[in-house]
Motif scaffolding. Structure first.
Motif, PDB file in Angstrom:
ATOM      1  N   ALA A   1      47.608 -41.106  42.078  1.00  0.00           N
ATOM      2  CA  ALA A   1      46.866 -42.360  42.265  1.00  0.00           C
ATOM      3  C   ALA A   1      46.458 -42.943  40.922  1.00  0.00           C
ATOM      4  O   ALA A   1      46.545 -44.157  40.710  1.00  0.00           O
ATOM      5  N   PHE A   2      46.011 -42.090  40.002  1.00  0.00           N
ATOM      6  CA  PHE A   2      45.599 -42.566  38.683  1.00  0.00           C
ATOM      7  C   PHE A   2      46.789 -43.173  37.943  1.00  0.00           C
ATOM      8  O   PHE A   2      46.690 -44.267  37.394  1.00  0.00           O
ATOM      9  N   ILE A   3      47.901 -42.483  37.940  1.00  0.00           N
ATOM     10  CA  ILE A   3      49.099 -42.989  37.257  1.00  0.00           C
ATOM     11  C   ILE A   3      49.542 -44.316  37.865  1.00  0.00           C
ATOM     12  O   ILE A   3      49.838 -45.275  37.145  1.00  0.00           O
TER      13      ILE A   3
ATOM     14  N   VAL B   1      44.722 -29.991  38.336  1.00  0.00           N
ATOM     15  CA  VAL B   1      44.462 -31.397  38.625  1.00  0.00           C
ATOM     16  C   VAL B   1      44.897 -31.699  40.059  1.00  0.00           C
ATOM     17  O   VAL B   1      46.004 -31.367  40.458  1.00  0.00           O
ATOM     18  N   ASP B   2      44.004 -32.315  40.832  1.00  0.00           N
ATOM     19  CA  ASP B   2      44.323 -32.707  42.204  1.00  0.00           C
ATOM     20  C   ASP B   2      45.522 -33.660  42.185  1.00  0.00           C
ATOM     21  O   ASP B   2      45.490 -34.686  41.504  1.00  0.00           O
TER      22      ASP B   2
ATOM     23  N   MET C   1      46.074 -32.667  28.559  1.00  0.00           N
ATOM     24  CA  MET C   1      46.221 -31.497  27.689  1.00  0.00           C
ATOM     25  C   MET C   1      45.211 -31.533  26.552  1.00  0.00           C
ATOM     26  O   MET C   1      44.608 -30.516  26.211  1.00  0.00           O
ATOM     27  N   GLU C   2      45.003 -32.727  25.967  1.00  0.00           N
ATOM     28  CA  GLU C   2      44.006 -32.866  24.906  1.00  0.00           C
ATOM     29  C   GLU C   2      42.596 -32.602  25.432  1.00  0.00           C
ATOM     30  O   GLU C   2      41.729 -32.153  24.687  1.00  0.00           O
ATOM     31  N   ALA C   3      42.378 -32.859  26.720  1.00  0.00           N
ATOM     32  CA  ALA C   3      41.072 -32.636  27.342  1.00  0.00           C
ATOM     33  C   ALA C   3      40.908 -31.184  27.794  1.00  0.00           C
ATOM     34  O   ALA C   3      39.912 -30.837  28.410  1.00  0.00           O
ATOM     35  N   GLY C   4      41.895 -30.352  27.483  1.00  0.00           N
ATOM     36  CA  GLY C   4      41.799 -28.938  27.816  1.00  0.00           C
ATOM     37  C   GLY C   4      42.298 -28.584  29.196  1.00  0.00           C
ATOM     38  O   GLY C   4      42.043 -27.488  29.688  1.00  0.00           O
TER      39      GLY C   4
ATOM     40  N   TYR D   1      51.535 -40.486  28.705  1.00  0.00           N
ATOM     41  CA  TYR D   1      50.237 -40.626  28.048  1.00  0.00           C
ATOM     42  C   TYR D   1      49.156 -39.847  28.790  1.00  0.00           C
ATOM     43  O   TYR D   1      48.315 -39.189  28.181  1.00  0.00           O
ATOM     44  N   PHE D   2      49.169 -39.924  30.126  1.00  0.00           N
ATOM     45  CA  PHE D   2      48.154 -39.242  30.917  1.00  0.00           C
ATOM     46  C   PHE D   2      48.299 -37.727  30.804  1.00  0.00           C
ATOM     47  O   PHE D   2      47.305 -37.010  30.676  1.00  0.00           O
TER      48      PHE D   2
END
Length: 92
Positions: free
Chosen positions: A60-62, A53-54, A43-46, A37-38
């Protein structure tokens, strides 16, 4: 011959090992879905190039979202099971 105390300890360790294995399998499924999903979101955010991406932020986000969903899923399942038990007892 094992004493009953040692037998109980072995039993508890075995139960704990099984519980951990079960929970890790659930967490793995959640983390893999969150990653998919992330990645789609990025990709949808360009951000088609994931190298932009760091990596620390990415992982950490995942992990943070996966942890949150894991906890929510556990609460949801307990609530749903509790509701089912209460309903069977005529309490709800």
């Amino acid at each position: 011959m094992m004493s009953s105390g040692k037998t109980e300890l072995v039993k508890h360790r075995s139960e704990l090992d099984e519980f951990i294995r079960e929970q890790m399998n659930i967490f793995r499924e959640i983390a893999l879905k969150v990653k998919d999903y992330f990645d789609t979101f990025l990709m949808e955010a360009g951000m088609d190039d994931l190298d932009q991406v760091d990596k620390s932020f990415y992982y950490a986000f995942i992990l943070e979202i996966s942890r949150s969903i894991f906890i929510n899923w556990s609460v949801y399942k307990r609530h749903k099971e509790g509701f089912r038990q209460d309903k069977g007892n005529g309490l709800r």
